[in-house]
Design an enzyme around this catalytic site. Structure first.
Site, PDB file in Angstrom:
ATOM      1  N   CYS A   1       0.868  -1.180   0.000  1.00  0.00           N
ATOM      2  CA  CYS A   1       0.000   0.000   0.000  1.00  0.00           C
ATOM      3  C   CYS A   1       0.902   1.226   0.000  1.00  0.00           C
ATOM      4  O   CYS A   1       1.432   1.623   1.038  1.00  0.00           O
ATOM      5  CB  CYS A   1      -0.926  -0.001   1.205  1.00  0.00           C
ATOM      6  SG  CYS A   1      -2.133   1.349   1.188  1.00  0.00           S
TER       7      CYS A   1
ATOM      8  N   HIS B   1      -1.771  -5.929 -10.400  1.00  0.00           N
ATOM      9  CA  HIS B   1      -2.483  -4.810 -11.016  1.00  0.00           C
ATOM     10  C   HIS B   1      -2.773  -5.131 -12.473  1.00  0.00           C
ATOM     11  O   HIS B   1      -1.952  -5.750 -13.158  1.00  0.00           O
ATOM     12  CB  HIS B   1      -1.651  -3.523 -10.932  1.00  0.00           C
ATOM     13  CG  HIS B   1      -1.439  -3.055  -9.530  1.00  0.00           C
ATOM     14  ND1 HIS B   1      -2.286  -2.190  -8.896  1.00  0.00           N
ATOM     15  CD2 HIS B   1      -0.469  -3.369  -8.631  1.00  0.00           C
ATOM     16  CE1 HIS B   1      -1.856  -1.975  -7.661  1.00  0.00           C
ATOM     17  NE2 HIS B   1      -0.759  -2.676  -7.477  1.00  0.00           N
TER      18      HIS B   1
ATOM     19  N   GLU C   1      -9.786  -0.887  -6.288  1.00  0.00           N
ATOM     20  CA  GLU C   1      -8.873  -1.676  -5.480  1.00  0.00           C
ATOM     21  C   GLU C   1      -9.543  -2.960  -5.000  1.00  0.00           C
ATOM     22  O   GLU C   1     -10.670  -2.931  -4.497  1.00  0.00           O
ATOM     23  CB  GLU C   1      -8.384  -0.870  -4.275  1.00  0.00           C
ATOM     24  CG  GLU C   1      -7.500   0.315  -4.658  1.00  0.00           C
ATOM     25  CD  GLU C   1      -6.694   0.817  -3.486  1.00  0.00           C
ATOM     26  OE1 GLU C   1      -5.981   0.002  -2.852  1.00  0.00           O
ATOM     27  OE2 GLU C   1      -6.782   2.023  -3.187  1.00  0.00           O
TER      28      GLU C   1
ATOM     29  N   CYS D   1      -4.416   5.312  -5.362  1.00  0.00           N
ATOM     30  CA  CYS D   1      -3.776   4.038  -5.025  1.00  0.00           C
ATOM     31  C   CYS D   1      -2.306   4.163  -5.400  1.00  0.00           C
ATOM     32  O   CYS D   1      -1.969   4.290  -6.580  1.00  0.00           O
ATOM     33  CB  CYS D   1      -4.437   2.885  -5.778  1.00  0.00           C
ATOM     34  SG  CYS D   1      -3.615   1.291  -5.546  1.00  0.00           S
TER      35      CYS D   1
ATOM     36  N   GLY E   1      -0.949   1.181  -7.328  1.00  0.00           N
ATOM     37  CA  GLY E   1      -1.588   1.234  -8.637  1.00  0.00           C
ATOM     38  C   GLY E   1      -1.000   2.313  -9.523  1.00  0.00           C
ATOM     39  O   GLY E   1      -0.868   2.130 -10.746  1.00  0.00           O
TER      40      GLY E   1
END
Length: 278
Positions: A80, A158, A207, A216, A219
């Site tokens: 994260c 992803h 997400e 994100c 991301g």
């Protein structure tokens, strides 16, 4: 977690990076406290506190601290980026330092502060199908899905779609459909990216385990990597997400991410709330 009358209150912090919001629990000096039930209870925006992800800070023998991440549905998250920046900012201010190292499921991450926001090296992207991971051997740069998206691992998987106009994408419907596609054995985050220049990307995100978020970090890193792999951008880009701007720089030592953070408030979970989760 303790039970019955011995259960104690639990302090927490609320933070966000570009509106990507987190509950942060500092468990250094004690046993880890977060369980799937606690993550789900805290993640409920009506009956708990609400967050996109939960981060728990733990002691580490090999770095300044360790970080564990949880999604709002009680599942674990491997990485994260925005929470890592938020926690890094907190630890740097607490220790009056400008450089720290953190251990995550992703591995050891390095964070620095120069004259402005915190920068975190999110590590080298995973571009091999088995590392991302995908369920079978296919070309990660042109997946056999409508739109031929790119798959990139940044500690979690992803799936990046390049579109003409992100404003026209039904992120909820398409993100939900792709998240659990059989091609992704661990499910996937889903990004929709619009290239506006060699150093300018507009991105929106779904997400896994949470849904649409304003930003994100991992991301954004994956999107920057995918865009450069496709020859659409340079290695350093600015990216506009729903919650604001990040700078991504894919260097030889990893993908560096820079952007603002906010420590919003501190709170205390009551023994009654914690006991009800059991």
């Amino acid at each position: 977690m303790q039970t019955g009358r011995n259960i104690s209150s639990l302090p927490f912090m609320k933070m966000h990076g570009l509106g990507n919001d987190f509950v942060v629990i500092d468990s250094r000096g004690r046993d880890a406290r977060v369980t799937p039930a606690l993550a789900r209870g805290l993640g409920d925006r009506h009956r708990g506190v609400g967050f996109d992800q939960l981060a728990e800070i733990r002691d580490s023998d090999t770095a300044d601290a360790a970080l564990d991440f949880w999604n709002a549905d009680g599942t674990r998250a491997g990485a994260c980026g925005n929470a890592t920046r938020c926690v890094s900012d907190y630890l740097m201010r607490q220790s009056n330092r400008r450089h720290i190292r953190l251990i995550t499921q992703r591995g050891q991450l390095e964070a620095i502060r120069q004259d402005g926001p915190v920068s975190v090296n999110m590590g080298a992207p995973q571009t091999d199908w088995a590392q991302i991971p995908l369920a079978r051997e296919v070309d990660p740069q042109a997946l056999p899905l409508e739109g031929a998206p790119v798959a990139v691992g940044m500690g979690n998987p992803h799936c990046v779609f390049f579109v003409a106009d992100v404003a026209q994408v039904d992120v909820a419907a398409q993100g939900r459909a792709v998240e659990h596609d059989p091609l992704f054995p661990q499910a996937t985050n889903v990004e929709f990216a619009q290239i506006r220049g060699r150093d300018d990307i507009r991105m929106r995100v779904w997400e896994r385990g949470t849904g649409i978020t304003l930003a994100c970090g991992s991301g954004a890193c994956a999107t920057a990597v995918a865009a450069h792999q496709r020859g659409l951008t340079d290695r350093r880009v600015r990216m506009e997400l729903d919650g604001g701007w990040l700078t991504l720089d894919w260097r030889d030592d990893g993908v560096w991410m820079t952007g603002p953070t906010a420590h919003v408030f501190d709170g205390m979970l009551t023994p009654a709330f914690l006991e009800a989760l059991e």
